[in-house]
Design a protein around this motif. Structure first.
Motif, PDB file in Angstrom:
ATOM      1  N   UNK A 127       0.823  -1.215   0.000  1.00 55.26           N
ATOM      2  CA  UNK A 127       0.000   0.000   0.000  1.00 55.26           C
ATOM      3  C   UNK A 127       0.853   1.259   0.000  1.00 55.26           C
ATOM      4  N   UNK A 128       0.337   2.276  -0.659  1.00 53.54           N
ATOM      5  CA  UNK A 128       0.992   3.567  -0.755  1.00 53.54           C
ATOM      6  C   UNK A 128      -0.050   4.625  -1.072  1.00 53.54           C
ATOM      7  N   UNK A 129       0.357   5.874  -1.052  1.00 55.23           N
ATOM      8  CA  UNK A 129      -0.547   6.960  -1.408  1.00 55.23           C
ATOM      9  C   UNK A 129       0.267   8.112  -1.970  1.00 55.23           C
ATOM     10  N   UNK A 130      -0.410   9.087  -2.525  1.00 58.01           N
ATOM     11  CA  UNK A 130       0.273  10.279  -3.024  1.00 58.01           C
ATOM     12  C   UNK A 130       0.987  10.990  -1.870  1.00 58.01           C
ATOM     13  N   UNK A 131       0.354  11.000  -0.707  1.00 54.48           N
ATOM     14  CA  UNK A 131       0.940  11.684   0.455  1.00 54.48           C
ATOM     15  C   UNK A 131       2.224  10.993   0.903  1.00 54.48           C
ATOM     16  N   UNK A 132       2.204   9.666   0.973  1.00 55.71           N
ATOM     17  CA  UNK A 132       3.416   8.952   1.398  1.00 55.71           C
ATOM     18  C   UNK A 132       4.534   9.111   0.373  1.00 55.71           C
ATOM     19  N   UNK A 133       4.185   9.039  -0.928  1.00 55.30           N
ATOM     20  CA  UNK A 133       5.190   9.247  -1.976  1.00 55.30           C
ATOM     21  C   UNK A 133       5.802  10.650  -1.873  1.00 55.30           C
ATOM     22  N   UNK A 134       4.945  11.648  -1.658  1.00 46.68           N
ATOM     23  CA  UNK A 134       5.429  13.028  -1.569  1.00 46.68           C
ATOM     24  C   UNK A 134       6.325  13.216  -0.349  1.00 46.68           C
ATOM     25  N   UNK A 135       5.935  12.598   0.781  1.00 46.92           N
ATOM     26  CA  UNK A 135       6.752  12.721   1.988  1.00 46.92           C
ATOM     27  C   UNK A 135       8.110  12.058   1.802  1.00 46.92           C
ATOM     28  N   UNK A 136       8.133  10.917   1.136  1.00 48.89           N
ATOM     29  CA  UNK A 136       9.403  10.242   0.868  1.00 48.89           C
ATOM     30  C   UNK A 136      10.288  11.100  -0.028  1.00 48.89           C
ATOM     31  N   UNK A 137       9.686  11.726  -1.041  1.00 48.82           N
ATOM     32  CA  UNK A 137      10.462  12.589  -1.929  1.00 48.82           C
ATOM     33  C   UNK A 137      11.045  13.779  -1.189  1.00 48.82           C
ATOM     34  N   UNK A 138      10.230  14.405  -0.331  1.00 51.53           N
ATOM     35  CA  UNK A 138      10.708  15.541   0.463  1.00 51.53           C
ATOM     36  C   UNK A 138      11.839  15.105   1.389  1.00 51.53           C
ATOM     37  N   UNK A 139      11.695  13.928   2.004  1.00 54.27           N
ATOM     38  CA  UNK A 139      12.745  13.433   2.899  1.00 54.27           C
ATOM     39  C   UNK A 139      14.034  13.129   2.142  1.00 54.27           C
TER      40      UNK A 139
END
Length: 258
Positions: free
Chosen positions: A92-104
């Motif tokens: 499972x994943x979401x746009x929010x988790x993907x975005x947070x990973x990118x920011x990190x």
């Protein structure tokens, strides 16, 4: 993993990484600007001290953001709850988790670049190892779309960073004998115990209980999920021991003064 790179990811991934880098630069500059106006001692610091002061500003900002988003996705939302979706928890994943990973990723790249540029003023080999492991784990989970719940657990442990940074600020300001320094040290001890010791124990228990899903990950992801957090756990235990000794030393000093 190719199937995880769709139209949405082609936009979210690069934008979020660049946003993370820009965020670090903006907070770095804002920290210096605010400190110049409201902290009298800032202007008499050496250039190296001012750089680290500002660096810890964006470190604190990222830590709060990462912990808040991780808490929301893991606890408040239903994204990773058992039996919530037909999709296995591990996928499972979401746009929010993907975005947070990118920011990190953007944050860790920025911070690692500064550490290497000013080495060893901002941190030694253990910081390079920590950032390297973090970058590797987050990147692998992002591009594969696997095990994001576990990476979010690790990201939540960044909640201890503001306490670490505040201790450095107070030490530099000559406030080691203040009550704020003492209370912050106690908060750091219990925060570290909860977020970097107990949470990591829960992490491995969760992996064990969901091992049927974990072992379905592609081989590199499977072995990385077992080894990278294990190395971080060893580092967390090492730093916890140093935090404990520092807190005991501060308490004894306070008792002696009284």
């Amino acid at each position: 993993m190719d199937g995880n790179f769709g139209p949405m990811e082609r936009v979210v991934w690069p934008v979020s990484v660049v946003s993370g880098i820009i965020m670090c630069k903006m907070v770095y500059d804002i920290t210096g600007w605010i400190s110049t106006l409201y902290f009298k001692g800032y202007n008499v610091l050496s250039k190296a001290q001012q750089i680290e002061w500002n660096n810890r500003g964006f470190s604190t900002f990222h830590a709060i953001l990462a912990a808040a988003v991780s808490f929301y996705l893991l606890v408040v939302s239903d994204l990773f709850k058992d039996n919530f979706l037909d999709v296995p928890m591990i996928a499972r994943k979401s746009v929010v988790s993907d975005a947070m990973f990118g920011i990190s990723i953007g944050y860790f790249l920025s911070d690692l670049a500064m550490i290497l540029w000013l080495y060893p003023a901002l941190g030694g080999k253990e910081y390079i190892l920590h950032h390297g492991l973090s970058l590797y784990a987050i990147f692998l989970s992002l591009i594969s779309g696997k095990a994001q719940a576990y990476i979010l657990m690790v990201l939540f442990s960044e909640i201890t960073t503001p306490f670490v940074n505040l201790r450095w600020y107070l030490d530099l300001a000559g406030q080691k004998n203040s009550m704020l320094y003492l209370y912050n040290g106690i908060a750091l001890f219990f925060g570290w115990l909860a977020a970097r010791i107990v949470l990591f124990i829960y992490f491995f228990v969760h992996v064990y209980l969901h091992f049927d899903q974990v072992k379905s990950i592609f081989p590199l992801g499977f072995y990385s999920l077992l080894t990278a957090p294990s190395l971080l756990t060893v580092m967390n235990l090492f730093w916890f021991w140093k935090i404990f000794k520092g807190m005991v030393k501060t308490l004894f000093r306070k008792r002696h003064i009284q």
